[in-house]
Design an enzyme around this catalytic site. Structure first.
Site, PDB file in Angstrom:
ATOM      1  CE  LYS A 173      30.480  34.952  14.153  1.00  0.00           C
ATOM      2  NZ  LYS A 173      31.221  33.899  14.834  1.00  0.00           N
ATOM      3  CG  HIS A 185      33.906  41.437  21.297  1.00  0.00           C
ATOM      4  ND1 HIS A 185      34.950  41.388  21.926  1.00  0.00           N
ATOM      5  CD2 HIS A 185      33.838  40.284  20.519  1.00  0.00           C
ATOM      6  CE1 HIS A 185      35.644  40.452  21.637  1.00  0.00           C
ATOM      7  NE2 HIS A 185      34.908  39.504  20.788  1.00  0.00           N
ATOM      8  CG  HIS A 225      37.189  42.433  18.190  1.00  0.00           C
ATOM      9  ND1 HIS A 225      35.960  42.174  18.216  1.00  0.00           N
ATOM     10  CD2 HIS A 225      37.886  41.193  17.821  1.00  0.00           C
ATOM     11  CE1 HIS A 225      35.571  40.870  17.756  1.00  0.00           C
ATOM     12  NE2 HIS A 225      36.899  40.253  17.677  1.00  0.00           N
TER      13      HIS A 225
END
Length: 455
Positions: free
Chosen positions: A45, A48, A51
């Protein structure tokens, strides 16, 4: 030079990198075992901005705890399990390429994940295959696990390389996958204590209110018997206490997970684990508007590359840039300082609008000017009118980096004022500026900033 000022100056020189930490404020401080879980991206994933915030905040907390003498374990708890791996396994069999996986694993896995998600919306068979693949993973199917292991190993290899650019390291890369079996033990324990309730849909829940309030129910098992995020977090917490016997465990995630951690800590208490009160969630706000020139941020590496290219552009007008041995490395370090100072200036819980232009301003309260100040003190000989130890103490109490940021920026203002009046300092000026440079370096390192020596 006033006696009190001479005393402070001598203290800075004597204590070096330990200045501020040898204060009576920290005397008799018990040395504790601290676990900090931070960064924790999801394999396949997007990495973003949340994080990224978790990474730099968690790194600061771990740095501060270590500086205070505690035994710190840094854990990166990867999202490496769950239904997305059913989709990813099926997707790779349909759309994956081995060469692309080896050359750019994070990007290729992300592309496959996006494509299979799209296809599964229209094609029920793909959704069914994904569900079956994840069930095979949960049951320990050799082929499914081998493919999953390859995805994970390649991803971790990439993460290690990218974190190195950030100056961040971890003592342990664990993940949800580590607890797929132990989460079944957690379910058995919840059941044996009479805390597990089955719903008409076949899922298993824990009623945290004790009176059937539907808003206080936490689902811990799907109808097919597979585990969920909360179950795996319970298993991870129990395992870490067994392994590290921690005094404190700190989770650094966005504020959207506040309820999740409240529920996890409450369930641990209900299961009889009194040490749950030693678990702490440090939440942070949402950042809006961080985009690279290529569009929305996909991975941490996109941010690092953007930082480096923008800072190199800014530095191009400075003569000394051409004399640097490694201008790319300097650009990245200065750019990271700019990013970190921008992020740490306010309360961590606050949301803010990100601006590249504001980050890279070379004047004002910015990381760029802080980095400019550090090397300029190497050859100049600031009145330290307040105490660094008090600032460190405040940050140690509330785990907010803004106290240190504010101190460093104020210290930098004193230096600027002194530049215009430097002759009045006399023969002590060299020691004075060395001392201030040392304090700046100490504070910057705690924040996760590597001071540059030339710019």
């Amino acid at each position: 030079m006033p006696f009190a000022f001479q005393t402070v100056l001598q203290q800075v020189i004597n204590d070096g990198s330990k200045y501020g930490l040898k204060s009576e404020l920290f005397s008799g401080l018990p040395q504790k075992k601290v676990v900090v879980e931070f960064s924790s991206p999801n394999v396949a994933k997007k990495f973003h901005v949340g994080h990224l915030r978790s990474t730099i905040i968690g790194n600061f907390i771990a740095n501060l705890k270590e500086a205070l003498g505690h035994q710190v374990t840094r854990i990166n708890y990867l999202g490496d399990w769950g239904m997305q791996f059913g989709l990813l396994g099926t997707g790779f069999q349909l759309f994956g390429y081995e060469e692309k996986l080896q050359s750019n694993p994070l990007q290729h896995l992300f592309e496959v994940y996006v494509q299979v998600n799209k296809e599964a919306t229209d094609d029920k068979n793909i959704a069914k295959s994904a569900h079956e693949f994840f069930q095979r993973l949960e049951l320990g199917d050799t082929q499914a696990l081998a493919l999953w292991q390859k995805f994970r190993d390649l991803s971790v290899g990439e993460y290690v390389r990218i974190y190195k650019r950030l100056g961040v390291h971890f003592d342990e890369y664990s993940g949800e996958s580590f607890y797929r079996e132990k989460s079944q033990e957690v379910l058995k324990l919840l059941d044996s204590k009479g805390l597990l309730q089955k719903t008409v849909k076949g899922t298993a829940v824990v009623d945290l209110s004790g009176n059937g309030d539907p808003s206080s129910v936490c689902t811990v098992m799907r109808s097919d018997g597979t585990s969920l995020y909360a179950t795996r977090d319970l298993a991870a917490a129990i395992d870490r206490m067994d392994k590290y016997n921690f005094d404190t465990m700190i989770y650094v995630t966005d504020k959207g997970q506040k309820k999740h951690f409240q529920q996890v800590f409450q369930m641990l208490q209900m299961m009889g684990y009194d040490w749950a009160e030693r678990c702490q969630h440090v939440p942070f706000g949402v950042v809006q508007g961080m985009k690279t020139r290529r569009g929305n941020v996909t991975f941490l590496e996109d941010v690092l590359n953007e930082i480096q290219s923008r800072m190199l552009q800014n530095m191009a007008s400075v003569k000394t840039t051409r004399e640097l041995e490694n201008p790319q490395e300097t650009a990245e370090r200065v750019g990271l300082a700019a990013l970190i100072i921008q992020d740490f200036k306010g309360l961590l819980l606050s949301d803010y609008q990100f601006s590249w232009d504001r980050v890279f301003q070379s004047r004002g309260d910015t990381g760029v000017f802080l980095q400019y100040t550090h090397p300029s003190l190497a050859n100049r000989s600031c009145h330290i009118s307040f105490r660094f130890d008090e600032v460190l103490y405040r940050s140690s109490q509330d785990l907010q980096p803004r106290h240190i940021v504010s101190y460093l920026l104020t210290l930098r203002y004193f230096i600027t004022l002194l530049f215009s009046d430097i002759k009045d300092i006399g023969d002590a000026r060299l020691h004075l500026f060395r001392a201030v440079r040392s304090v700046l370096a100490n504070g910057m390192k705690l924040l996760g900033i590597t001071p540059v020596c030339r710019m």
